[in-house]
Design a protein around this motif. Structure first.
Motif, PDB file in Angstrom:
ATOM      1  N   ARG A  36       4.725 -53.505 -23.644  1.00 25.26           N
ATOM      2  CA  ARG A  36       4.569 -53.605 -25.095  1.00 25.26           C
ATOM      3  C   ARG A  36       4.693 -55.050 -25.561  1.00 25.26           C
ATOM      4  N   ALA A  37       5.628 -55.803 -24.945  1.00 29.14           N
ATOM      5  CA  ALA A  37       5.915 -57.170 -25.426  1.00 29.14           C
ATOM      6  C   ALA A  37       4.767 -58.130 -25.150  1.00 29.14           C
ATOM      7  N   ILE A  38       4.084 -57.925 -24.012  1.00 26.41           N
ATOM      8  CA  ILE A  38       3.072 -58.893 -23.565  1.00 26.41           C
ATOM      9  C   ILE A  38       1.688 -58.374 -23.914  1.00 26.41           C
ATOM     10  N   GLY A  39       1.135 -58.877 -24.987  1.00 25.97           N
ATOM     11  CA  GLY A  39      -0.143 -58.385 -25.494  1.00 25.97           C
ATOM     12  C   GLY A  39      -1.270 -58.539 -24.489  1.00 25.97           C
ATOM     13  N   GLY A  40      -2.034 -57.466 -24.303  1.00 30.22           N
ATOM     14  CA  GLY A  40      -3.250 -57.555 -23.495  1.00 30.22           C
ATOM     15  C   GLY A  40      -3.069 -57.290 -22.018  1.00 30.22           C
ATOM     16  N   VAL A  41      -1.831 -57.136 -21.551  1.00 30.05           N
ATOM     17  CA  VAL A  41      -1.648 -56.913 -20.111  1.00 30.05           C
ATOM     18  C   VAL A  41      -1.903 -55.430 -19.816  1.00 30.05           C
ATOM     19  N   SER A  42      -2.650 -55.172 -18.744  1.00 30.16           N
ATOM     20  CA  SER A  42      -2.892 -53.777 -18.350  1.00 30.16           C
ATOM     21  C   SER A  42      -1.726 -53.301 -17.488  1.00 30.16           C
ATOM     22  N   GLU A  43      -1.597 -51.999 -17.360  1.00 32.47           N
ATOM     23  CA  GLU A  43      -0.531 -51.435 -16.536  1.00 32.47           C
ATOM     24  C   GLU A  43      -0.656 -51.948 -15.093  1.00 32.47           C
ATOM     25  N   LYS A  44      -1.893 -51.993 -14.618  1.00 33.03           N
ATOM     26  CA  LYS A  44      -2.139 -52.418 -13.238  1.00 33.03           C
ATOM     27  C   LYS A  44      -1.760 -53.898 -13.022  1.00 33.03           C
ATOM     28  N   MET A  45      -2.173 -54.762 -13.949  1.00 29.20           N
ATOM     29  CA  MET A  45      -1.878 -56.190 -13.795  1.00 29.20           C
ATOM     30  C   MET A  45      -0.382 -56.449 -13.913  1.00 29.20           C
ATOM     31  N   LEU A  46       0.284 -55.727 -14.821  1.00 32.64           N
ATOM     32  CA  LEU A  46       1.731 -55.915 -14.967  1.00 32.64           C
ATOM     33  C   LEU A  46       2.454 -55.479 -13.690  1.00 32.64           C
ATOM     34  N   ALA A  47       2.025 -54.334 -13.127  1.00 30.74           N
ATOM     35  CA  ALA A  47       2.666 -53.845 -11.903  1.00 30.74           C
ATOM     36  C   ALA A  47       2.452 -54.832 -10.755  1.00 30.74           C
ATOM     37  N   GLN A  48       1.236 -55.366 -10.635  1.00 25.93           N
ATOM     38  CA  GLN A  48       0.943 -56.338  -9.572  1.00 25.93           C
ATOM     39  C   GLN A  48       1.767 -57.608  -9.744  1.00 25.93           C
ATOM     40  N   THR A  49       1.834 -58.080 -10.993  1.00 25.41           N
ATOM     41  CA  THR A  49       2.578 -59.312 -11.283  1.00 25.41           C
ATOM     42  C   THR A  49       4.053 -59.133 -10.937  1.00 25.41           C
ATOM     43  N   LEU A  50       4.628 -57.993 -11.367  1.00 26.82           N
ATOM     44  CA  LEU A  50       6.045 -57.739 -11.093  1.00 26.82           C
ATOM     45  C   LEU A  50       6.301 -57.630  -9.596  1.00 26.82           C
ATOM     46  N   GLN A  51       5.376 -57.014  -8.886  1.00 28.95           N
ATOM     47  CA  GLN A  51       5.563 -56.868  -7.436  1.00 28.95           C
ATOM     48  C   GLN A  51       5.536 -58.245  -6.744  1.00 28.95           C
ATOM     49  N   THR A  52       4.607 -59.093  -7.171  1.00 29.19           N
ATOM     50  CA  THR A  52       4.534 -60.446  -6.601  1.00 29.19           C
ATOM     51  C   THR A  52       5.817 -61.221  -6.899  1.00 29.19           C
ATOM     52  N   LEU A  53       6.298 -61.130  -8.129  1.00 29.44           N
ATOM     53  CA  LEU A  53       7.510 -61.860  -8.518  1.00 29.44           C
ATOM     54  C   LEU A  53       8.742 -61.291  -7.806  1.00 29.44           C
ATOM     55  N   GLU A  54       8.730 -59.973  -7.566  1.00 28.05           N
ATOM     56  CA  GLU A  54       9.852 -59.370  -6.843  1.00 28.05           C
ATOM     57  C   GLU A  54       9.836 -59.825  -5.383  1.00 28.05           C
ATOM     58  N   ARG A  55       8.662 -59.820  -4.775  1.00 31.24           N
ATOM     59  CA  ARG A  55       8.563 -60.217  -3.359  1.00 31.24           C
ATOM     60  C   ARG A  55       8.976 -61.682  -3.165  1.00 31.24           C
ATOM     61  N   ASP A  56       8.656 -62.531  -4.131  1.00 29.15           N
ATOM     62  CA  ASP A  56       9.034 -63.950  -4.044  1.00 29.15           C
ATOM     63  C   ASP A  56      10.526 -64.168  -4.310  1.00 29.15           C
ATOM     64  N   GLY A  57      11.222 -63.112  -4.760  1.00 26.64           N
ATOM     65  CA  GLY A  57      12.656 -63.258  -5.018  1.00 26.64           C
ATOM     66  C   GLY A  57      12.977 -63.753  -6.419  1.00 26.64           C
ATOM     67  N   PHE A  58      12.045 -63.638  -7.353  1.00 29.98           N
ATOM     68  CA  PHE A  58      12.271 -64.106  -8.725  1.00 29.98           C
ATOM     69  C   PHE A  58      12.761 -62.980  -9.637  1.00 29.98           C
ATOM     70  N   VAL A  59      12.377 -61.755  -9.276  1.00 35.45           N
ATOM     71  CA  VAL A  59      12.672 -60.615 -10.140  1.00 35.45           C
ATOM     72  C   VAL A  59      13.365 -59.535  -9.313  1.00 35.45           C
ATOM     73  N   HIS A  60      14.393 -58.934  -9.906  1.00 32.75           N
ATOM     74  CA  HIS A  60      15.060 -57.802  -9.262  1.00 32.75           C
ATOM     75  C   HIS A  60      14.614 -56.511  -9.942  1.00 32.75           C
ATOM     76  N   ARG A  61      14.236 -55.528  -9.118  1.00 33.41           N
ATOM     77  CA  ARG A  61      13.740 -54.255  -9.627  1.00 33.41           C
ATOM     78  C   ARG A  61      14.762 -53.163  -9.340  1.00 33.41           C
ATOM     79  N   GLU A  62      15.148 -52.436 -10.373  1.00 32.74           N
ATOM     80  CA  GLU A  62      16.143 -51.373 -10.208  1.00 32.74           C
ATOM     81  C   GLU A  62      15.527 -50.070 -10.686  1.00 32.74           C
ATOM     82  N   ALA A  63      15.317 -49.134  -9.737  1.00 35.14           N
ATOM     83  CA  ALA A  63      14.741 -47.831 -10.111  1.00 35.14           C
ATOM     84  C   ALA A  63      15.866 -46.812 -10.219  1.00 35.14           C
ATOM     85  N   HIS A  64      16.026 -46.233 -11.398  1.00 31.83           N
ATOM     86  CA  HIS A  64      17.082 -45.238 -11.598  1.00 31.83           C
ATOM     87  C   HIS A  64      16.526 -43.844 -11.340  1.00 31.83           C
TER      88      HIS A  64
END
Lengths: 135, 135
Positions: free
Chosen positions: A54-82
């Motif tokens: 919602r915050a990032i205008g114009g991003v598709s679900e697919k692009m956001l998921a890919q971006t987050l996965q890349t950032l997580e793999r590089d060690g920049f983002v931590h993902r917590e699935a409840h």
């Protein structure tokens, strides 16, 4: 050679101007179109996937998921699935990601501040170009 | 409304998270794959086209020309064509471009410094992923 020697060598040798240097991919991931905006948004704190979307205008679900996965793999983002229903997935910056986020946040604010200067420069450029064509 | 009012409004309203905000294109141009490297290289001073081409590994003549044209149009780079044979074209940063260049230069150095951390994070990620597949 010990691991710490190897790590030291990688750091000393890193050069973004070398086409095959791994630093170039690091730089490209944090400066990617959506990477910049995701990192800057997470600097404000934990976000769910849907909140980022919602915050990032114009991003598709697919692009956001890919971006987050890349950032997580590089060690920049931590993902917590409840393990709840419906699923809740939360993203936060790691300390390394926070370093990147502070810098791209600065760039984003700078870009916002300089919009009037850039728009004026583009007008000048286009007018000069049109002048040359008609001369 | 006067021009300065309009400019003021653009600045106040700029938001990189808005899909149609012009600040997003400003940000994308300075953080583009080659834009980052060109700006960082020009921070060291004036460069000819051929010098930039040599300095930045992997950039094609076409991509470098496109990148320089985009940066020139945005008002970040000044292009000076000397009427000599063979033609000599020199590029320098404008004051606005220097602001951008200082920030992306910082990001480039940070990316080089953090290569070991990122490579280690990727290994951890890939190992965890492989573990989940085989589990």
């Amino acid at each position: 050679m010990s691991v710490s020697d190897e790590v030291g060598d990688v750091r000393r040798a890193a050069d973004v101007n070398a086409a095959d240097c791994p630093s170039r991919l690091v730089l490209e991931h944090v400066t990617s179109r959506w990477g910049v905006l995701v990192l800057a948004e997470l600097l404000d704190g934990m976000r769910r996937f849907s909140e980022l979307r919602r915050a990032i205008g114009g991003v598709s679900e697919k692009m956001l998921a890919q971006t987050l996965q890349t950032l997580e793999r590089d060690g920049f983002v931590h993902r917590e699935a409840h393990p709840v229903i419906p699923p809740r997935v939360e993203y936060t910056l790691t300390p390394l990601g926070e370093e990147a986020a502070r810098q791209v946040w600065g760039l984003a604010r700078w870009a916002e501040d300089r919009v009037p200067s850039v728009l004026a420069a583009r007008e000048d450029y286009d007018r000069a170009k049109a002048g040359r064509v008609h001369a």
